[in-house]
Design a protein around this motif. Structure first.
Motif, PDB file in Angstrom:
ATOM      1  N   MET A  23       0.861  -1.183   0.000  1.00  0.00           N
ATOM      2  CA  MET A  23       0.000   0.000   0.000  1.00  0.00           C
ATOM      3  C   MET A  23       0.896   1.231   0.000  1.00  0.00           C
ATOM      4  O   MET A  23       1.739   1.390   0.892  1.00  0.00           O
ATOM      5  N   LEU A  24       0.745   2.088  -1.012  1.00  0.00           N
ATOM      6  CA  LEU A  24       1.665   3.191  -1.233  1.00  0.00           C
ATOM      7  C   LEU A  24       0.982   4.544  -1.080  1.00  0.00           C
ATOM      8  O   LEU A  24      -0.201   4.703  -1.389  1.00  0.00           O
ATOM      9  N   SER A  25       1.770   5.520  -0.620  1.00  0.00           N
ATOM     10  CA  SER A  25       1.279   6.892  -0.496  1.00  0.00           C
ATOM     11  C   SER A  25       2.472   7.837  -0.528  1.00  0.00           C
ATOM     12  O   SER A  25       3.610   7.428  -0.257  1.00  0.00           O
ATOM     13  N   PRO A  26       2.250   9.112  -0.879  1.00  0.00           N
ATOM     14  CA  PRO A  26       3.353  10.073  -0.801  1.00  0.00           C
ATOM     15  C   PRO A  26       3.921  10.084   0.611  1.00  0.00           C
ATOM     16  O   PRO A  26       3.171  10.049   1.593  1.00  0.00           O
ATOM     17  N   SER A  27       5.228  10.112   0.716  1.00  0.00           N
ATOM     18  CA  SER A  27       5.842   9.970   2.041  1.00  0.00           C
ATOM     19  C   SER A  27       5.574  11.166   2.933  1.00  0.00           C
ATOM     20  O   SER A  27       5.539  12.320   2.482  1.00  0.00           O
ATOM     21  N   GLN A  28       5.404  10.888   4.209  1.00  0.00           N
ATOM     22  CA  GLN A  28       5.262  11.937   5.210  1.00  0.00           C
ATOM     23  C   GLN A  28       6.625  12.379   5.731  1.00  0.00           C
ATOM     24  O   GLN A  28       6.712  13.290   6.557  1.00  0.00           O
ATOM     25  N   ARG A  29       7.692  11.742   5.242  1.00  0.00           N
ATOM     26  CA  ARG A  29       9.049  12.110   5.623  1.00  0.00           C
ATOM     27  C   ARG A  29       9.662  13.007   4.564  1.00  0.00           C
ATOM     28  O   ARG A  29       9.479  12.776   3.356  1.00  0.00           O
ATOM     29  N   ASP A  30      10.399  14.010   4.989  1.00  0.00           N
ATOM     30  CA  ASP A  30      11.025  14.930   4.044  1.00  0.00           C
ATOM     31  C   ASP A  30      12.135  14.264   3.233  1.00  0.00           C
ATOM     32  O   ASP A  30      12.454  14.710   2.136  1.00  0.00           O
ATOM     33  N   ASP A  31      12.731  13.192   3.798  1.00  0.00           N
ATOM     34  CA  ASP A  31      13.860  12.555   3.126  1.00  0.00           C
ATOM     35  C   ASP A  31      13.447  11.362   2.275  1.00  0.00           C
ATOM     36  O   ASP A  31      14.304  10.614   1.789  1.00  0.00           O
ATOM     37  N   CYS A  32      12.150  11.150   2.084  1.00  0.00           N
ATOM     38  CA  CYS A  32      11.659  10.027   1.278  1.00  0.00           C
ATOM     39  C   CYS A  32      10.601  10.490   0.296  1.00  0.00           C
ATOM     40  O   CYS A  32       9.986  11.545   0.459  1.00  0.00           O
TER      41      CYS A  32
ATOM     42  N   LEU B 262      15.653   7.775  -9.117  1.00  0.00           N
ATOM     43  CA  LEU B 262      15.913   7.384  -7.735  1.00  0.00           C
ATOM     44  C   LEU B 262      14.622   7.547  -6.947  1.00  0.00           C
ATOM     45  O   LEU B 262      14.033   8.636  -6.922  1.00  0.00           O
ATOM     46  N   VAL B 263      14.179   6.461  -6.324  1.00  0.00           N
ATOM     47  CA  VAL B 263      12.977   6.493  -5.485  1.00  0.00           C
ATOM     48  C   VAL B 263      13.388   6.172  -4.056  1.00  0.00           C
ATOM     49  O   VAL B 263      13.906   5.093  -3.779  1.00  0.00           O
ATOM     50  N   ARG B 264      13.168   7.124  -3.166  1.00  0.00           N
ATOM     51  CA  ARG B 264      13.522   6.937  -1.760  1.00  0.00           C
ATOM     52  C   ARG B 264      12.287   6.435  -1.020  1.00  0.00           C
ATOM     53  O   ARG B 264      11.263   7.126  -0.963  1.00  0.00           O
ATOM     54  N   ILE B 265      12.407   5.247  -0.459  1.00  0.00           N
ATOM     55  CA  ILE B 265      11.261   4.525   0.096  1.00  0.00           C
ATOM     56  C   ILE B 265      11.358   4.436   1.615  1.00  0.00           C
ATOM     57  O   ILE B 265      12.405   4.074   2.152  1.00  0.00           O
ATOM     58  N   HIS B 266      10.268   4.771   2.272  1.00  0.00           N
ATOM     59  CA  HIS B 266      10.159   4.582   3.726  1.00  0.00           C
ATOM     60  C   HIS B 266       9.295   3.340   3.963  1.00  0.00           C
ATOM     61  O   HIS B 266       8.109   3.331   3.620  1.00  0.00           O
ATOM     62  N   ALA B 267       9.903   2.283   4.502  1.00  0.00           N
ATOM     63  CA  ALA B 267       9.153   1.069   4.845  1.00  0.00           C
ATOM     64  C   ALA B 267       8.455   1.318   6.181  1.00  0.00           C
ATOM     65  O   ALA B 267       9.081   1.261   7.253  1.00  0.00           O
ATOM     66  N   VAL B 268       7.174   1.622   6.120  1.00  0.00           N
ATOM     67  CA  VAL B 268       6.431   2.082   7.292  1.00  0.00           C
ATOM     68  C   VAL B 268       6.444   1.054   8.422  1.00  0.00           C
ATOM     69  O   VAL B 268       6.568   1.407   9.603  1.00  0.00           O
ATOM     70  N   ASN B 269       6.325  -0.229   8.093  1.00  0.00           N
ATOM     71  CA  ASN B 269       6.217  -1.261   9.124  1.00  0.00           C
ATOM     72  C   ASN B 269       7.423  -1.307  10.037  1.00  0.00           C
ATOM     73  O   ASN B 269       7.305  -1.585  11.232  1.00  0.00           O
TER      74      ASN B 269
END
Length: 361
Positions: free
Chosen positions: A64-73, A120-127
């Motif tokens: 499940m994907l969404s725009p990141s809530q982190r500035d670095d992702c 380049l896609v910076r991914i935050h693995a939420v889990n």
């Protein structure tokens, strides 16, 4: 019966596959979300006959994907492991193979804008909180899936996707060795409980009367082995601070043996109630770390993992071939600092459209 249509992409990521959704298209409430995911996959039947799952834990995974809530992702990746024969969804772990498809899916969904050549896609693995940098081939601003990279467990070749994993030590438990010990004795079996990208209980195959070279089918048919190891896993979960893990897929299980085909170590990875047909991306990172840390159950089995610093390629032999992990680390005596881990995998978009679930779900 009236049904609800939910847009999705269907991708193979590494050696797993499943639906990729926009998080905004799914219920916020977790109980309602679980009902929707179980209906989509068809959980509760060995063939997932009433859904799009494939009757195996590697084909009942959801991204499940969404725009990141982190500035670095760029994108937040929320993972769900849907059970095959049970009506259960586990949100504790992440999945590194499904993560391989996150970059392409985020571009296809319009969450990330593609560049000309490579994106380049910076991914935050939420889990788990892990940060992963994925490099996707995007000639003319379109995801390219064709290429000449082969990975064990997948037929043919495809375009390479390079993944750089950071901040993976203590992904769930907050510690490399959650029990505080390099080796714990549980029910007379020596195990290493380690958390790098994924919490895993690691043991030697020979301690269970196995060679460590058995096929996946041979291991899955060995009910005596599962009857023996599951109580040990439950106790390991308690020692690792995970609580009651009876209905959770973490900690995962791995059996180690000496390599036979030029790799660093031979491994059989469990999910945890069946053997993985190849190797998990997250699991491979943890096993690579296990070969490097002195005094673990990998001692005496691992070959060529005694360097004092990386980058070092750790080859993990599995039922379908070998999985290479490039680990950047530094070792001083018994203290090891892990900086990052890199892998090259592939993904492919298989389908796009709507999956239908009963409105009651």
């Amino acid at each position: 019966m009236t049904q609800t249509a939910i847009p999705y992409l269907f991708l193979r990521g590494g050696t797993s596959r499943g639906p990729y959704f926009k998080r905004a298209d799914l219920p916020e409430d977790q109980s309602a979300l679980s009902e929707v995911l179980m209906a989509a996959v068809g959980a509760g039947h060995p063939l997932n006959i009433d859904g799009i799952g494939g009757g195996n834990a590697v084909t009942t995974k959801v991204a499940m994907l969404s725009p990141s809530q982190r500035d670095d992702c760029d994108v937040d990746y929320f993972f769900a492991q849907v059970a095959v024969e049970k009506r259960e969804v586990d949100y504790r772990p992440t999945c590194g193979n499904i993560l391989v498809g996150v970059g392409p899916a985020a571009i296809e969904m319009g969450i990330v804008a593609a560049q000309d050549g490579e994106t380049l896609v910076r991914i935050h693995a939420v889990n788990t909180g892990a940060i992963v940098a994925a490099r996707i081939q995007t000639p003319a601003g379109k995801v390219n899936y064709a290429g000449d990279v082969a990975i064990a467990g997948v037929p043919g070749t495809a375009a390479p996707i390079s993944l750089g994993f950071m901040e993976t030590v203590g992904s769930v438990t907050g510690a490399l060795l959650p029990t505080g010990q390099v080796i714990d004795m549980i029910d007379g079996i020596a195990v290493t409980c380690m958390d790098v990208a994924m919490p895993i209980m690691i043991a030697r195959a020979e301690d269970f009367g196995l060679t460590g070279y058995e096929t996946r089918d041979e291991l899955d048919a060995n009910t005596a082995f599962f009857d023996r190891i599951e109580p040990i896993r439950l106790k390991a979960g308690q020692l690792m601070g995970l609580g009651d893990v009876a209905s959770s897929v973490t900690p995962k299980l791995t059996l180690l043996a000496k390599p036979r085909h030029g790799g660093t170590i031979s491994a059989r990875y469990f999910m945890p109630w069946s053997c993985h047909p190849s190797m998990a991306v997250t699991g491979a990172q943890c096993l690579a770390a296990c070969t490097i840390v002195p005094g673990t159950v990998a001692d005496g089995l691992a070959q060529g993992a005694d360097a004092d610093a990386g980058p070092l390629t750790i080859g993990i032999e599995h039922p379908s071939g070998t999985f290479d992990v490039v680990v950047d680390f530094a070792r001083e005596g018994k203290d090891v600092s892990f900086h990052s881990a890199g892998v090259v995998r592939t993904a492919r978009l298989l389908a796009r459209g709507d999956v239908f679930v009963p409105q009651s779900r």
